[in-house]
Design a protein around this motif. Sequence first.
Motif, PDB file in Angstrom:
ATOM      1  N   VAL D 129       0.840  -1.202   0.000  1.00 22.34           N
ATOM      2  CA  VAL D 129       0.000   0.000   0.000  1.00 22.34           C
ATOM      3  C   VAL D 129       0.875   1.251   0.000  1.00 22.34           C
ATOM      4  O   VAL D 129       0.619   2.219  -0.701  1.00 22.34           O
ATOM      5  CB  VAL D 129      -0.935   0.013   1.222  1.00 22.34           C
ATOM      6  N   ALA D 130       1.955   1.185   0.769  1.00 23.18           N
ATOM      7  CA  ALA D 130       2.812   2.360   0.907  1.00 23.18           C
ATOM      8  C   ALA D 130       3.483   2.718  -0.408  1.00 23.18           C
ATOM      9  O   ALA D 130       3.513   3.881  -0.795  1.00 23.18           O
ATOM     10  CB  ALA D 130       3.855   2.116   1.994  1.00 23.18           C
ATOM     11  N   VAL D 131       4.026   1.729  -1.101  1.00 26.78           N
ATOM     12  CA  VAL D 131       4.799   2.087  -2.301  1.00 26.78           C
ATOM     13  C   VAL D 131       3.951   2.177  -3.562  1.00 26.78           C
ATOM     14  O   VAL D 131       4.345   2.804  -4.526  1.00 26.78           O
ATOM     15  CB  VAL D 131       5.970   1.104  -2.542  1.00 26.78           C
ATOM     16  N   LYS D 132       2.784   1.545  -3.560  1.00 25.63           N
ATOM     17  CA  LYS D 132       2.011   1.533  -4.810  1.00 25.63           C
ATOM     18  C   LYS D 132       1.021   2.690  -4.904  1.00 25.63           C
ATOM     19  O   LYS D 132       0.570   3.020  -5.983  1.00 25.63           O
ATOM     20  CB  LYS D 132       1.253   0.213  -4.956  1.00 25.63           C
ATOM     21  N   LEU D 133       0.657   3.230  -3.770  1.00 26.02           N
ATOM     22  CA  LEU D 133      -0.332   4.296  -3.806  1.00 26.02           C
ATOM     23  C   LEU D 133       0.338   5.632  -3.515  1.00 26.02           C
ATOM     24  O   LEU D 133       1.353   5.694  -2.825  1.00 26.02           O
ATOM     25  CB  LEU D 133      -1.439   4.052  -2.777  1.00 26.02           C
ATOM     26  N   ASP D 134      -0.258   6.677  -4.054  1.00 22.23           N
ATOM     27  CA  ASP D 134       0.262   8.008  -3.782  1.00 22.23           C
ATOM     28  C   ASP D 134      -0.865   8.821  -3.166  1.00 22.23           C
ATOM     29  O   ASP D 134      -1.772   9.263  -3.854  1.00 22.23           O
ATOM     30  CB  ASP D 134       0.734   8.632  -5.109  1.00 22.23           C
ATOM     31  N   LEU D 135      -0.821   8.958  -1.854  1.00 19.38           N
ATOM     32  CA  LEU D 135      -1.928   9.583  -1.144  1.00 19.38           C
ATOM     33  C   LEU D 135      -1.376  10.572  -0.130  1.00 19.38           C
ATOM     34  O   LEU D 135      -0.208  10.489   0.246  1.00 19.38           O
ATOM     35  CB  LEU D 135      -2.749   8.518  -0.395  1.00 19.38           C
ATOM     36  N   HIS D 140      -2.869   7.950   3.744  1.00 14.42           N
ATOM     37  CA  HIS D 140      -1.916   6.919   3.339  1.00 14.42           C
ATOM     38  C   HIS D 140      -1.459   6.056   4.513  1.00 14.42           C
ATOM     39  O   HIS D 140      -1.530   4.830   4.463  1.00 14.42           O
ATOM     40  CB  HIS D 140      -0.717   7.591   2.672  1.00 14.42           C
ATOM     41  N   LEU D 141      -0.982   6.721   5.553  1.00 11.84           N
ATOM     42  CA  LEU D 141      -0.440   5.970   6.697  1.00 11.84           C
ATOM     43  C   LEU D 141      -1.497   5.082   7.356  1.00 11.84           C
ATOM     44  O   LEU D 141      -1.284   3.877   7.490  1.00 11.84           O
ATOM     45  CB  LEU D 141       0.177   6.953   7.698  1.00 11.84           C
ATOM     46  N   PRO D 142      -2.658   5.650   7.718  1.00 13.33           N
ATOM     47  CA  PRO D 142      -3.662   4.769   8.336  1.00 13.33           C
ATOM     48  C   PRO D 142      -4.074   3.632   7.412  1.00 13.33           C
ATOM     49  O   PRO D 142      -4.267   2.501   7.849  1.00 13.33           O
ATOM     50  CB  PRO D 142      -4.853   5.704   8.587  1.00 13.33           C
ATOM     51  N   LEU D 143      -4.170   3.930   6.119  1.00 10.83           N
ATOM     52  CA  LEU D 143      -4.586   2.895   5.180  1.00 10.83           C
ATOM     53  C   LEU D 143      -3.549   1.765   5.150  1.00 10.83           C
ATOM     54  O   LEU D 143      -3.885   0.577   5.196  1.00 10.83           O
ATOM     55  CB  LEU D 143      -4.771   3.490   3.787  1.00 10.83           C
ATOM     56  N   ALA D 144      -2.283   2.157   5.074  1.00 15.36           N
ATOM     57  CA  ALA D 144      -1.226   1.137   5.026  1.00 15.36           C
ATOM     58  C   ALA D 144      -1.256   0.297   6.295  1.00 15.36           C
ATOM     59  O   ALA D 144      -1.144  -0.940   6.247  1.00 15.36           O
ATOM     60  CB  ALA D 144       0.137   1.807   4.860  1.00 15.36           C
ATOM     61  N   LYS D 192       8.293  -7.263 -10.041  1.00 16.27           N
ATOM     62  CA  LYS D 192       8.122  -5.805 -10.095  1.00 16.27           C
ATOM     63  C   LYS D 192       6.649  -5.431  -9.957  1.00 16.27           C
ATOM     64  O   LYS D 192       6.297  -4.397  -9.401  1.00 16.27           O
ATOM     65  CB  LYS D 192       8.649  -5.263 -11.417  1.00 16.27           C
ATOM     66  N   SER D 193       5.778  -6.306 -10.486  1.00 20.84           N
ATOM     67  CA  SER D 193       4.352  -5.986 -10.423  1.00 20.84           C
ATOM     68  C   SER D 193       3.842  -6.042  -8.988  1.00 20.84           C
ATOM     69  O   SER D 193       2.820  -5.472  -8.660  1.00 20.84           O
ATOM     70  CB  SER D 193       3.570  -6.970 -11.278  1.00 20.84           C
ATOM     71  N   LEU D 194       4.557  -6.715  -8.136  1.00 18.86           N
ATOM     72  CA  LEU D 194       4.097  -6.807  -6.748  1.00 18.86           C
ATOM     73  C   LEU D 194       4.889  -5.871  -5.841  1.00 18.86           C
ATOM     74  O   LEU D 194       4.468  -4.777  -5.564  1.00 18.86           O
ATOM     75  CB  LEU D 194       4.192  -8.249  -6.260  1.00 18.86           C
ATOM     76  N   LEU D 195       6.061  -6.290  -5.436  1.00 19.72           N
ATOM     77  CA  LEU D 195       6.750  -5.486  -4.419  1.00 19.72           C
ATOM     78  C   LEU D 195       8.143  -5.013  -4.810  1.00 19.72           C
ATOM     79  O   LEU D 195       8.651  -4.067  -4.237  1.00 19.72           O
ATOM     80  CB  LEU D 195       6.850  -6.299  -3.119  1.00 19.72           C
ATOM     81  N   GLN D 196       8.765  -5.702  -5.753  1.00 17.14           N
ATOM     82  CA  GLN D 196      10.172  -5.390  -5.996  1.00 17.14           C
ATOM     83  C   GLN D 196      10.351  -3.938  -6.452  1.00 17.14           C
ATOM     84  O   GLN D 196       9.560  -3.422  -7.242  1.00 17.14           O
ATOM     85  CB  GLN D 196      10.740  -6.320  -7.058  1.00 17.14           C
ATOM     86  N   LYS D 204      13.805  -6.758  -2.776  1.00 20.17           N
ATOM     87  CA  LYS D 204      13.562  -5.718  -1.794  1.00 20.17           C
ATOM     88  C   LYS D 204      12.630  -4.705  -2.410  1.00 20.17           C
ATOM     89  O   LYS D 204      12.698  -4.450  -3.606  1.00 20.17           O
ATOM     90  CB  LYS D 204      14.899  -5.067  -1.435  1.00 20.17           C
ATOM     91  N   SER D 205      11.753  -4.133  -1.587  1.00 21.90           N
ATOM     92  CA  SER D 205      10.827  -3.154  -2.139  1.00 21.90           C
ATOM     93  C   SER D 205      11.484  -1.783  -2.171  1.00 21.90           C
ATOM     94  O   SER D 205      12.552  -1.578  -1.609  1.00 21.90           O
ATOM     95  CB  SER D 205       9.562  -3.088  -1.282  1.00 21.90           C
ATOM     96  N   ALA D 206      10.819  -0.872  -2.828  1.00 23.17           N
ATOM     97  CA  ALA D 206      11.299   0.512  -2.821  1.00 23.17           C
ATOM     98  C   ALA D 206      11.175   1.061  -1.402  1.00 23.17           C
ATOM     99  O   ALA D 206      10.398   0.537  -0.600  1.00 23.17           O
ATOM    100  CB  ALA D 206      10.477   1.343  -3.786  1.00 23.17           C
TER     101      ALA D 206
END
Lengths: 339, 504, 409, 381
Positions: D129-135, D140-144, D192-196, D204-206
């Motif tokens: 949620v943190a790296v894929k969404l831009d909120l 953002h934080l509560p959602l993640a 890459k489509s998931l977390l990389q 490792k994720s971004a």
Amino acid sequence: ACGEAPAERAGEKKSDYLPCIVSDAGGFDDKSFNQLSYEGLKDAADELGSKYKAVESNSENDYSANLEGLTGQGCDTIVTVGFALSAATIESAKANPETEYVLIDDAADADFDGKTDAENIKPILYDTAQAAFLAGYVAADYTKTGVVGTYGGQPFPTVTIFMDGFKQGVEYYAKTKKKDVKVVGYEGGEKGSFTGEFVANEKATNTARQIIDQNADVILPVGGPIYQGALTAIDDSGKDVALIGVDADFYETDPKTQDVVLTSILKNMKTSTKDVIVAAGDDKFDATPYVGTLENGGVGLAPFHNFESKVSETLPDEIEEVTAGIKDGSIKVNSYLAK
Amino acid sequence: MRLALRDITKRFGSLVANDHISLTVEPGEIHCLLGENGAGKSTLMNVLYGLYQADEGDILIDDEPQHFKGPGDAMAAGIGMVHQHFMLIPVFTVAENVMLGHETTGFAGSLDLDAARRRVREISDRFGFQVDPDALVEDLPVGVQQRVEIIKALSRDAEVLVFDEPTAVLTPQETDELMAIMRQLKESGTGIVFITHKLREVREVADRITVIRRGTVVGEASPEASNAELAALMVGRPVELKVHKDPAQPGERALVVSDLTVADETGHVHIDGISFHIDAGEILAVAGVQGNGQTELTEAMVGLAPHVEGSIKLDGREIVGRSVRKALEAGIGFIPEDRQIEGLVSNFTIAENLMLNRSYDKPFVSRGSLNLKKLDTFAKEKLAEYDVRAPGVSTLAGQLSGGNQQKVVVARELSRDLRLLVAAQPTRGVDVGSIEFIHKQIVAARDSGVPVLVVSSELDEISALADRIMVLYRGRVVGIVPADTSRDTLGLMMAGESPEGSES
Amino acid sequence: MPGLWKTPGVMAAFTVLVALLVLIRPRSGDSTFRWSRDGDWFTIPDISLPANGIVWTAVALCLLCTAYAAWNARAGRKTPLVLVSAFAVLAVSGFMSWAVAGKTLPVVGLLAGALALAVPLVFGALGGVLGERAGVVNIAIDGQLLFGAFGAAIAASLTGSPWVGLIAAMIAGMLVALLLGLFAITYWVEQVIVGVVLNVLVIGFTSFMFSQVLSENSAALNNPPHFPRLEIWVLSGIPVIGPIFFRQTVLVYMMYVAVFLVAWALYRSKWGLRVRAVGEHPKAADTVGINVIATRYRTVLLAGAIAGIGGATYTLVSVPSFGREMTGGAGYIALAAVIFGKWDPIKATLAALLFGFASNVESVLSVIGSPVPSQFMLMLPYVVTIFAVAGLVGNSRAPAADGVPYRKG
Amino acid sequence: MAMREITTGNALVAVLSVLLAMFFGSLMILFTDEDVRYGLSYFFARPSDTFYYAWEAISGAYVSLWRGAVFNDLGGTFTQQIKPITETLKFAAPLTLAGLGIGLTFRAGLFNIGGRGQMLLGGAAAAFVAVKLDLPMIVHLPLAILVGALVAALWGGIPGILKALTGAHEVIVTIMLNYVGYYLVFYALTRKSLLQAPGSGNPKSAPMPESAILPDLLGPKFNLHAGFLLAVLATFLVWWILNRSSLGYRFRAVGENPSAARAAGINVGVAYTSAFLISGALVGLAGVNQVLGSVTDGATSGLDAGIGFDAITVALLGRSRPFGILAAGILFGAFKSGGFFMQASEGIPVDIVLVIQSLIVLFLAAPPLVKAIFRLPTKEA
Ligand SMILES: Nc1ncnc2c1ncn2[C@@H]1O[C@H](COP(=O)(O)OP(=O)(O)OP(=O)(O)O)[C@@H](O)[C@H]1O
Ligand SMILES: Nc1ncnc2c1ncn2[C@@H]1O[C@H](COP(=O)(O)OP(=O)(O)OP(=O)(O)O)[C@@H](O)[C@H]1O
Ligand SMILES: [Mg+2]
Ligand SMILES: [Mg+2]
């Protein structure tokens, strides 16, 4: 326990330069990059006559805590080993601009701008695919069954770069010599046989066993201590199976392998770490990234030792040729480091 | 052999369970021990048997002081014991249980099971028991398990036998048989200590009676003493042995059970197509030897049994197929057979136990949150009302004596608005004083118009409570008879023989 | 009656899974099964069959089995074990044929490897079964394995004899067991606590010693000789059977003996009768003069010694040196085998073997190259165990007094 | 099986337990310390050297442990001096969160050995949620956090559901799910489509974006972040659930005596499942705490950092009581923080902390043993 009481303890340190090192979760006895970098640092400290500090990490929780601990101890240069420490190193480097950092196996480039993210970090990388390519060539030439195998600990780029280069070397040999040589245990990308851990265990032994079962007579295990499993498997098989070492020359670092080690893919971390630290100790720290290649001797192939008489006579010369080809770019070796 | 206990004192922390108790058992004598729950009878016997070490006092055999370090020593000295809670291993066979501790072995320590089987048969034959040495103990009815206990003791050639409440779980017939066995043993010179809460039995076999109260001997009584005298001596006050109850005033037909079949997980049928009904304000007592489907019947009534077919209609509403919670919410009160296993959470306080079946909604829960104040008040009320002897409502239930634990269960179940009360063995192992109280409560529930189903293996209890009696045998109704049916008839019915003139 | 439908449910799930595999990724080519090894008396020829054909046949047969099981459940009967086994063989064959299409599967290597992978698990599970049968929950199997491996490595390195290493491993396992006994039996500490904590203690201790002592003197202290492979005369030449069972190290032969002995002694000897009595109903055992505490201590120590042998396989058979946390949590898998095997030595052994098999399927397929990403292959043994436990075992009954300390009045 | 309480004795026993554990730790330090061995090599010539070295080694170790965990008197500034205690709290947060989850299942009579898998799934989901969404941060934080807890709850619920439906033993299932979860997360980290992380080949994720990072509690000079607040809140919440809610009442009833609970109309299967769901969420929050708070430069398959297992010990030491777990979490956090300092300054491997911690738990659980060792009078039972 009854010797003379010494007047002064031998080996008291003279220099007040303090080099330090942090391992990744593998620890300093991983028979791989942690260990070699650590030994390089130790040698450098001996040469400089300085003390040193070494701390191990057991999990990723530990990286920044350990780095913080070391900066607190007044380290002048800190070697961090492995891509896993990259982010923690960048953070620590930014917070302590006075301290020098050496990051092994990663470019310290979290923003992917092609530049190191902090000016006081020296990244040290190795395009091991080049040396592995040579090893693949050797293996393909040496094999009698036409099957060679490899397996790894986990599909990290620093691991698969060996397997990738090795595979390319074998294929190059097969193509140029029109011989049928097959690689088992690695198909490219992340597909291949991985033991799941960088630990010498039954899983490692068993994977080697399965590779031998596929008729392979040369094995390249990539991943710290997992090669020890191959030793057992080779011994048990009762067949003539040769081992290819990684990182250091196994013939020298692990005498138990002397009978089976065909050659080793060298990744000269010990020397590069030592050189960097000695330079830093003389106030000549240079943060330019370093990429070890065949060209600059950062990677290479170890001698055949006991196998000298067993490899074909023309092989040494052929290797020379291929090496030259790689150096001048006429032979392309793909890897994540090859631009 | 002559056994004497001299000034035995046994303390548990600050509690003095036995306070300078002396007792002798002559060869060929049946010596009865009487006393309330927690008087210290079992404790004394455990000391005798080497399970506990006395803090003071001696055990003498033929005037020789003994030093028992464990039951092994006591057994070697010729003492055998049939414990209040059976000391059998459920997953072992009869032969294995009998041989345990003095196994005969063959090659490399392998068990000689044949020898054990022979021994079991030999003793069984002597007393006319029918016990299959290869049967698993957990599959046996309690009555037979008890025989296994006796065989176990006799296989060690015991000269003094202790029976700690052996009849609590037996049918009248079985009890009579046990008495016969005791007499037979006595003839052969065995000394017997017999503990029971049933005064009838005491008067029937005892040669001598010792009464214990709060850890001390309060006197000897003669076998000729009346029940009331014995009871008064035990409890320290006069006790009403017979529940006074007015004749039932049955109302409308509240509970109708038809073609009820109950099977367990393995498909074994325990209740086999039975039908009966209970009217409002009436007590139907179910008699029968344990293991003939009573447990399963009560469990089916509240939705605890896994595989139920047929119909149970309470006030016209179907119960079968509903969850336990739904059944309880329909107004069923349930006093389970074993308070330790199904009745109470022993690590919960008395108060917490009192809300066990009301954890979803009012009065103790509102919007998911507990109303502790209300619970506390309620618990204090019930503690007083039901005369639960405990330091307070936050005493852990496990620390109460059996009788008081049972009162907590009864209090919990009777404090809701009931449409039906199902009580299984409501006074098992409870002393006369508490029995009196619990019976009164059950009758009071009836009088307020609640239909009651009581299951008991105790004929005295059946007679005391029942308006009608239903006898179960092998999952079927043998007959439904009036409350005044004689013991003998009931005993025969419990063995499966249909009497004349019963409705069914 | 959800209980009865569990097994058919899981069977249906697996059938669909295998069918989906071929539907989504049909394979071409033949699957070859190799049965022989060098040294066999005679050679069974390789069998090659068209992959898709076998898979579809297997799916069809699986479907039949499932239908039969479902019919059984409807009739209120449990699925017979034979049917479950047949189904398992079919489903596995189907999956393997799909996975090795165009390649050769060395069946003997697959099974021999499965056995080898299961060895420490079997020893660990035997230790677990023994302890729990006596009423002491043994979560510390992992600690016993690890300490066994540690002790074996040092002793064998110092003396140069794997046999001394083996004895040291047994002693090491017993030391952990002694601590377990001290806290669980004598001091009535919750046994799960003791077990979990002992595992941590052993990890901490061995890791500390490893970095402080062993790694500096690895030539002297961490360089154990290993047990060679011993071929059993004649037997080892039987095709398929020989190379799987009789070309192993002495520890594997010890394992055969240990499984047999434990199973025999537990059910047929005076000792076993008493152990089980103490685990089921200690008070009853006490009343017939059995010393509960001593029996529990003895059994737990024996269990520790057996688990210790399992530990020895790490450093005296598998790899030639001790490594930090080298058991990789195998003790927990062994614990699962104990429960999965319903506290029975034979069944627990079979559970451990099943686990070994699933792990080795993964190894073999990843070596010959399978169409599944490696992470999913690595998951296989664990997923299989979950399905097996949920579908086939369900509620299992531990010894009645398992985990309950015995206190005398 | 109901969890019996560890019958801890009085404060004296607690102190003595810690002392005993440290004593055994000292022995290990002594026997492996280079200086001490050096001193021993000429012990008879000058024994005082050995004692000097021994004292140096032990006092050095424990003093540095203290400095790393509580107060560093050598620190140049006040910030540096009190930083250790904030580090302790930082490490305590995930231990407490996971310990609460595991303790909660203990109270319901269940063993949750699946902390590792639940942390991994929770952490990975939060990272996704943190790296894929831009909120904006406020969402953002509560959602993640929420998604992380939710995914971990579902993952943690599996053993509960399986136990309720099929009777599968939760110990086996949770152990197995640890491995399954690990490889799942690993797989996600290689796609890459998931977390990389884009542009990288490492699993490792971004790095986490600013808008999804748990804010610092004491400003940028300290690493202590809001995860600790989360842990304290969770402690109160779990206390309320267990002691004041009807759900918690049912958990405890089922944990102490499932047959009685069943006979009283409590749905045991539902209780098991909901206990595991809540437990999974709490343990998952520990993973979230790691990814969004402690190590924000990207999620990896090692994000659980062994906390899932450590938390079992934390829950046991805290006797499965919420505030006990908070205290145990802080104690273990102190050992962690101090351990790093000790390793850096004295070169003693942190593994010794594991030994000391486990010995403390053992001794605390067996007061009679401690009393016997110190020859204290034992009260008549
Ligand atoms: N193991 C024990 N620990 C502490 N107290 C005990 C223990 N066993 C019994 N007691 C106490 O000793 C007293 C006597 O108990 P005992 O079991 O001898 O009673 P009893 O006369 O056999 O009662 P009942 O008729 O109900 O069987 C009890 O009130 C109890 O408080
Ligand atoms: N180990 C123990 N520690 C403390 N109290 C105990 C212990 N064992 C038994 N008791 C107490 O002993 C008392 C009576 O015990 P006992 O088992 O004899 O009860 P009981 O009235 O005989 O019930 P039952 O007939 O069902 O056995 C209770 O207060 C019980 O809590
Ligand atoms: Mg009694
Ligand atoms: Mg009683």
